[in-house]
Design a protein around this motif. Structure first.
Motif, PDB file in Angstrom:
ATOM      1  N   ILE A   1       0.753  -1.289  -0.084  1.00 26.55           N
ATOM      2  CA  ILE A   1       0.095   0.022  -0.083  1.00 26.55           C
ATOM      3  C   ILE A   1       1.102   1.033  -0.131  1.00 26.55           C
ATOM      4  O   ILE A   1       1.631   1.479   1.305  1.00 26.55           O
ATOM      5  CB  ILE A   1      -0.803  -0.137   1.173  1.00 26.55           C
ATOM      6  CG1 ILE A   1      -1.860  -1.456   1.188  1.00 26.55           C
ATOM      7  CG2 ILE A   1      -1.773   1.353   1.320  1.00 26.55           C
ATOM      8  CD1 ILE A   1      -2.751  -1.444   2.351  1.00 26.55           C
ATOM      9  N   GLN A   2       1.013   2.042  -1.159  1.00 20.11           N
ATOM     10  CA  GLN A   2       1.912   2.921  -1.372  1.00 20.11           C
ATOM     11  C   GLN A   2       1.246   4.280  -1.092  1.00 20.11           C
ATOM     12  O   GLN A   2       0.035   4.366  -0.641  1.00 20.11           O
ATOM     13  CB  GLN A   2       2.706   3.000  -2.829  1.00 20.11           C
ATOM     14  CG  GLN A   2       3.414   1.825  -2.889  1.00 20.11           C
ATOM     15  CD  GLN A   2       4.029   1.449  -4.470  1.00 20.11           C
ATOM     16  OE1 GLN A   2       3.542   2.257  -5.121  1.00 20.11           O
ATOM     17  NE2 GLN A   2       4.828   0.514  -4.546  1.00 20.11           N
ATOM     18  N   ILE A   3       1.810   5.398  -1.372  1.00 22.71           N
ATOM     19  CA  ILE A   3       1.489   6.621  -1.041  1.00 22.71           C
ATOM     20  C   ILE A   3       0.208   6.986  -2.155  1.00 22.71           C
ATOM     21  O   ILE A   3      -0.977   7.580  -1.766  1.00 22.71           O
ATOM     22  CB  ILE A   3       2.252   7.729  -1.180  1.00 22.71           C
ATOM     23  CG1 ILE A   3       3.286   7.768  -0.029  1.00 22.71           C
ATOM     24  CG2 ILE A   3       1.462   9.175  -1.063  1.00 22.71           C
ATOM     25  CD1 ILE A   3       4.386   8.908  -0.165  1.00 22.71           C
ATOM     26  N   PHE A   4       0.366   6.523  -3.490  1.00 22.82           N
ATOM     27  CA  PHE A   4      -0.604   7.073  -4.117  1.00 22.82           C
ATOM     28  C   PHE A   4      -1.299   5.852  -4.902  1.00 22.82           C
ATOM     29  O   PHE A   4      -2.512   6.037  -5.323  1.00 22.82           O
ATOM     30  CB  PHE A   4      -0.107   7.704  -5.432  1.00 22.82           C
ATOM     31  CG  PHE A   4       0.660   8.955  -5.219  1.00 22.82           C
ATOM     32  CD1 PHE A   4       0.050   9.970  -4.813  1.00 22.82           C
ATOM     33  CD2 PHE A   4       2.133   9.033  -5.260  1.00 22.82           C
ATOM     34  CE1 PHE A   4       0.470  11.217  -4.452  1.00 22.82           C
ATOM     35  CE2 PHE A   4       2.664  10.322  -4.942  1.00 22.82           C
ATOM     36  CZ  PHE A   4       1.862  11.303  -4.396  1.00 22.82           C
ATOM     37  N   ASN A   5      -0.747   4.444  -4.637  1.00 22.20           N
ATOM     38  CA  ASN A   5      -1.263   3.349  -5.436  1.00 22.20           C
ATOM     39  C   ASN A   5      -1.288   1.879  -4.441  1.00 22.20           C
ATOM     40  O   ASN A   5      -0.513   2.098  -3.388  1.00 22.20           O
ATOM     41  CB  ASN A   5      -0.404   2.729  -6.530  1.00 22.20           C
ATOM     42  CG  ASN A   5      -0.543   4.039  -7.640  1.00 22.20           C
ATOM     43  OD1 ASN A   5      -1.407   4.297  -8.170  1.00 22.20           O
ATOM     44  ND2 ASN A   5       1.047   4.336  -7.939  1.00 22.20           N
ATOM     45  N   THR A   6      -1.974   1.287  -4.682  1.00 17.30           N
ATOM     46  CA  THR A   6      -1.784  -0.206  -3.959  1.00 17.30           C
ATOM     47  C   THR A   6      -1.397  -1.410  -5.023  1.00 17.30           C
ATOM     48  O   THR A   6      -2.177  -1.320  -6.177  1.00 17.30           O
ATOM     49  CB  THR A   6      -3.417  -0.451  -3.382  1.00 17.30           C
ATOM     50  OG1 THR A   6      -3.669   0.489  -2.392  1.00 17.30           O
ATOM     51  CG2 THR A   6      -3.394  -1.956  -2.844  1.00 17.30           C
ATOM     52  N   VAL A   7      -0.679  -1.873  -4.659  1.00 15.87           N
ATOM     53  CA  VAL A   7       0.019  -3.194  -5.756  1.00 15.87           C
ATOM     54  C   VAL A   7      -0.534  -4.479  -5.215  1.00 15.87           C
ATOM     55  O   VAL A   7      -0.375  -4.826  -3.859  1.00 15.87           O
ATOM     56  CB  VAL A   7       1.435  -3.010  -5.598  1.00 15.87           C
ATOM     57  CG1 VAL A   7       2.078  -4.189  -6.361  1.00 15.87           C
ATOM     58  CG2 VAL A   7       2.047  -1.801  -5.827  1.00 15.87           C
TER      59      VAL A   7
END
Length: 385
Positions: free
Chosen positions: A198-204
Motif C-alpha cells: 500500500i503505497q502513497i498513491f497506489n496499491t499493488v
C-alpha cells in the motif's frame, strides 16, 4: 519646464501652512526628478555620444582585471557545482541509510505492513525534496524565492493533478479505516489478487498468475471492493446438476457424506468457536509488591473501563446475526435438462481453493457410483407424419 509650470498652476487647498509646505516640497522633488530624466534623454546628450568617444572609453579598459574577475567567477561557480554534486550523492547515501534504519525498526517493532510501506514511501519522498532544496541553495539560487515559486507552481500543478492528490488522500483513508491490509485477497471490479504493498498513491496486488497490478488508491477508497480475507471463515458453494428421475435424497446423502469426510470443512458452530478461541498462556508468577492507594484506584478505573468496553462489544456482537455453519444440500432450481442442487459448506479462508477443487472431484467420482447421473443438454423433437 512645462511640467513645472503645470504643477505650479494647480491650486493647493491646504488647511494650514505646514501642510502647504509639505505639498510644495513634494512638488519640487517631482519636478527635479523629471528635469534630470529629461536632461539625460535629451537629443543633445544622445547626439554628443560619438564613435570616437566610445573607442576612447574601451581604450582605457583594463583587460587584466576583467580576465581575473571572470576567472574568479568561473572558479567559484565550478566549486559550487562540485559541492552541489558531492552534497547530492552524500545526501542520497544518508537517505538510503535512514530508509533502511526506519524499515528495520518498523519490522522489529512489528508495525502493520500496510502502514510500514506507506510511511517508508512518505519518508523517502520528503527527504529527497529537502535534499533538492539544499542543493539548490548551495548552487547560489535563493531558496526562499524558489520555494515561493514552487508553492505557486504547486497550486497550479495540484489543480492539474487533482486525481493524484485524490489518490494520496485515498491512501491516508485506507490506512486509517483499514478496509484491507497487506496480505488480504481483494476483488476490485474485474481485478482480483493479494495485496502486496500500500503505497502513497497506489496499491499493488498480485494475482494467482503472479501478475502485478497497480490500482490507484482514490478508486479503492471511494468505490466498493470485496475483501475475502477480512473474516476467518468463508462459505463455499457448488452447483450440481442431476438428471430428472434421480433420487434427490440419495444425492443429498452422498454430498453430505463427502463434506463430512473432509476435515477442512466446518460442521457445527462449536467447531468455529473452538477454532477461534486462543489457548490461554499460563501466567508467570511474580512476587507482588504492595500497591499504593492511587495505584489501586488507577487499576480499578482501568478494569471498569475494560469491562464496559467488553460489554459494549458483546452487545454489538449479539445484534449481528450469526451464520449457520452446518453443511447443507438443497434443490436450487428445476432447469430444462437437469435438477440443480446447491451444496454449501464453510471452511477457513486459507483452505478455500483446496476445498473447492477437492469436493468438486469427489462429487464427480462418487455420484455415478450411487446411481446419480450428470445430464447433458438435450432437446426432444416430435415430427408429425
Amino acid at each position: 519646464m512645462i511640467f513645472n509650470k503645470i504643477l505650479m498652476q494647480v491650486p493647493v487647498m491646504t488647511p494650514d501652512t505646514a501642510a502647504a509646505n509639505k505639498i510644495q516640497q513634494a512638488t519640487n522633488a517631482v519636478t527635479a526628478h523629471v528635469d534630470s530624466l529629461a536632461t539625460k534623454l535629451s537629443p543633445d546628450s544622445i547626439a554628443a555620444m560619438t564613435p570616437e568617444k566610445l573607442v576612447n572609453k574601451f581604450k582605457y579598459l583594463d583587460l587584466g582585471s576583467l580576465v581575473t574577475s571572470l576567472s574568479s567567477q568561473i572558479i567559484s561557480l565550478g566549486l559550487r557545482i562540485l559541492a552541489a554534486i558531492v552534497l547530492f550523492y552524500l545526501g542520497k547515501f544518508i537517505i538510503n541509510k535512514i530508509y533502511s534504519l526506519a524499515r528495520a525498526v518498523m519490522v522489529r517493532k512489528q508495525f502493520d505492513r500496510s502502514l510500514t510501506s506507506f510511511l517508508l514511501s512518505f519518508i523517502k519522498i520528503t527527504l529527497l525534496f529537502l535534499l533538492i532544496i539544499t542543493v539548490i541553495g548551495v548552487l547560489g539560487i535563493e531558496t526562499s524565492s524558489f520555494i515561493a515559486i514552487f508553492a505557486s507552481a504547486g497550486v497550479a500543478i495540484g489543480m492539474a493533478l487533482s486525481g493524484t492528490l485524490q489518490n494520496f488522500a485515498g491512501g491516508v483513508l485506507i490506512l486509517l479505516l483499514k478496509p484491507y491490509k497487506v496480505g488480504d485477497y481483494i476483488e476490485f471490479g474485474d481485478l482480483k489478487g493479494t495485496v502486496r504493498e500500500i503505497q502513497i498513491f497506489n496499491t499493488v496486488i498480485n494475482t494467482y498468475n503472479n501478475d502485478r497490478i497497480v490500482i490507484p488508491n482514490g478508486g479503492l477508497a471511494t468505490s466498493s471492493l470485496k475483501n475475502f480475507s477480512a473474516e476467518p471463515y468463508h462459505r463455499v458453494e457448488w452447483r450440481v446438476g442431476i438428471s430428472y428421475g434421480d433420487d434427490v435424497d440419495t444425492a443429498r446423502k452422498v454430498a453430505l457424506d463427502i463434506l463430512a469426510a473432509d476435515p477442512r470443512i466446518v460442521h457445527t458452530d462449536t467447531d468455529v468457536k473452538e477454532t477461534e478461541e486462543q489457548p490461554e498462556e499460563s501466567p508467570v508468577e511474580e512476587e507482588k509488591k504492595p500497591e499504593s492507594w492511587w495505584q489501586r484506584l488507577f487499576h480499578w478505573h482501568r478494569r471498569r473501563t475494560e469491562e464496559r468496553r467488553e460489554n459494549e462489544q458483546a452487545r454489538l456482537a449479539a445484534l449481528i446475526p450469526k451464520p449457520n455453519y452446518s453443511p447443507s444440500v438443497n434443490v436450487e432450481s428445476l432447469d430444462d435438462s437437469q435438477v440443480t442442487l446447491i451444496v454449501r459448506a464453510w471452511t477457513e479462508i486459507a483452505n478455500y481453493w483446496d476445498v473447492l477443487y477437492g469436493v468438486n472431484e469427489q462429487i464427480y467420482k462418487q455420484f455415478p457410483q450411487h446411481g446419480i447421473h450428470f445430464p447433458f443438454p438435450q432437446m426432444d423433437v416430435h415430427v408429425n407424419s
